[in-house]
Each structure stands twice: as structure tokens, then as C-alpha cells.
Design a protein around this motif. Structure first.
Motif: not given
Length: 251
Positions: A27-32
Motif C-alpha cells: 500500500s505504501v512502497i508498491y505504488p511508488a
């Protein structure tokens, strides 16, 4: 007493969320990371067809919105369904915690992850890809994506009450990817056939991304997008409340 119980549960939910390393990654690292992969070697002059947005601007909003959607939809639905199955929700009903306090605690805990997911995508876009916006645009963009995610938090609660522990993941995944792709988070809806574009314009994710795209162009979000999201929020929240009461009567 009710306020104390609600506050205690919110703190517990936030702690549990932050300790879930796999959930935090997706939810935090993957989208970036997805933003960097999709934007690739594109420059500031590479434009999305039929829009006034560059690829970098378009996908910055798309992936920030996708990260927020991941946090509130995936997190709420699966956790609530499993807690119902294990009897945790039934135990909470024996405490001083009011019904709305449980729902609020879920939304609050997901909000703690949503904001970092949005900010990290924006920081990566600014530092790595050189995306430049005015200060008010960064602030407005962050707030709009964060506030809009509450629509999908309500949807996550509703799915958590309508699906069993075994069925919740496939139902959520289908909903999650359908809304993300058809709503234009992964690719511009302008590449779809006209009939599919006509459907996409009525999806909550289309209006959700529209908030950010309007701000990126220096405009206020369109009234149609805001109105559509408000309607969806009322429908999802109303459905979640009805399902919660129905589940309470069954217990």
C-alpha cells in the motif's frame, strides 16, 4: 466511556496496521515503484492523448490514488471479514464501544497508511522525475486524494460485511482491479472504446482521479466529480451501516 473505547480501538487498529509489513509494502512502497516503472523514460513533454497532462503528471495522480485505494479497500474488507469469522466483532459488542465507533476505527486506521502512500508517490515524482507544482497544488492534491479515499474505505467496510472470510479476497480483488483499470488509474480511459469510456465516466475511481488531474492543471476539482463521489460515499456508507446492523441482529 464510549469515546475512550473508540479511541483505544483506533490506537489498536493503527498499531496493527503499521506492524503488517506485507500490507505496508503493497500500500505504501508498491505504488511508488509502479509509478517509476510506468512513467519509465518519459519526459515532461510526453503527453497523454486527448488531455493537457504529461505522462508523469497523469501517472503521479494515478499511482497515488491507486496506493490510497489499496490501503482502504484491501485493508478494510479482508480484515473485517476475518474478524467477523473469528468472533472478534461479537466480542466488541459486549464492550462500551458503540457500533459506529468500530466503523470509524477502521477508517481511521486505514487513513494512517493512505497519507504516506500518497506522499511517497509525490516525493518520488518530484525528486526522481522532476515533477514541479506550486505549493498550493501539492497541498490541495494531497488532501483531495486523501479525502476522496474515504469513499473506498466505506466500500471496503461494506464488502467486509457482505462477504465471508473465504470469499472476501476474490470479491475484493475483482472490485479492486476493475475500479483501478476502468477508472483510469492504470491507463488513460481515452484508449478504451467509446462505449467503455461512457461506462468509465460513471465509476467512482474516474471521478477520484479527476480531482487530482484538475488540480494539476491549476483548476478547482469539477463539481461533477465531487458530486459523484459524494453520492458513492452515501451509498457505500449507507450500505455498510445497514449490513452492520443486519450482522448485529443475526449475532
Amino acid at each position: 466511556m464510549n469515546t475512550f473505547a473508540s479511541g483505544a480501538l483506533i490506537k489498536l487498529e493503527i498499531t496493527r496496521t503499521l506492524r503488517n509489513k506485507r500490507f505496508m509494502f503493497f500500500s505504501v512502497i508498491y505504488p511508488a515503484a509502479l509509478f517509476l516503472m510506468i512513467s519509465g523514460s518519459s519526459s515532461k513533454t510526453d503527453m497523454i492523448p486527448h488531455t493537457n497532462l504529461s505522462m508523469q503528471l497523469y501517472y503521479m495522480v494515478g499511482m497515488a490514488s491507486f496506493g490510497a485505494l489499496t490501503a482502504v479497500l484491501m485493508g478494510n474488507s479482508e480484515r473485517i471479514a476475518k474478524e467477523r469469522e473469528k468472533g472478534w466483532v461479537r466480542q466488541l459488542r459486549l464492550t462500551a464501544l458503540p457500533g459506529h465507533g468500530y466503523v470509524i476505527s477502521k477508517i481511521a486506521s486505514m487513513a494512517t497508511v493512505t497519507l504516506p502512500a500518497i506522499v511517497i508517490v509525490e516525493v518520488v515524482a518530484a525528486v526522481v522525475k522532476g515533477v514541479h507544482l506550486q505549493a498550493w497544488q501539492w497541498a490541495a492534491l494531497t488532501f483531495a486524494i486523501w479525502a476522496g479515499s474515504m469513499v473506498f474505505a466505506a466500500l471496503g467496510v461494506a464488502i467486509g460485511y457482505i462477504a465471508s472470510g473465504d470469499a472476501v479476497r476474490p470479491i475484493t480483488m475483482i472490485t479492486y482491479f476493475a475500479l483501478s483499470i476502468l477508472g483510469g488509474l492504470w491507463m488513460p480511459s481515452t484508449v478504451f472504446p467509446q462505449w467503455l469510456q461512457n461506462i468509465a465516466k460513471w465509476l467512482p475511481t474516474y471521478a477520484y482521479a479527476g480531482l487530482g488531474h484538475a488540480i494539476e492543471q491549476g483548476n478547482a476539482p469539477h463539481l461533477r466529480d465531487i458530486s459523484l463521489l459524494v453520492v458513492y460515499l452515501l451509498v457505500f456508507a449507507g450500505g455498510a451501516a445497514w449490513l452492520y446492523r443486519k450482522d448485529t441482529l443475526k449475532a
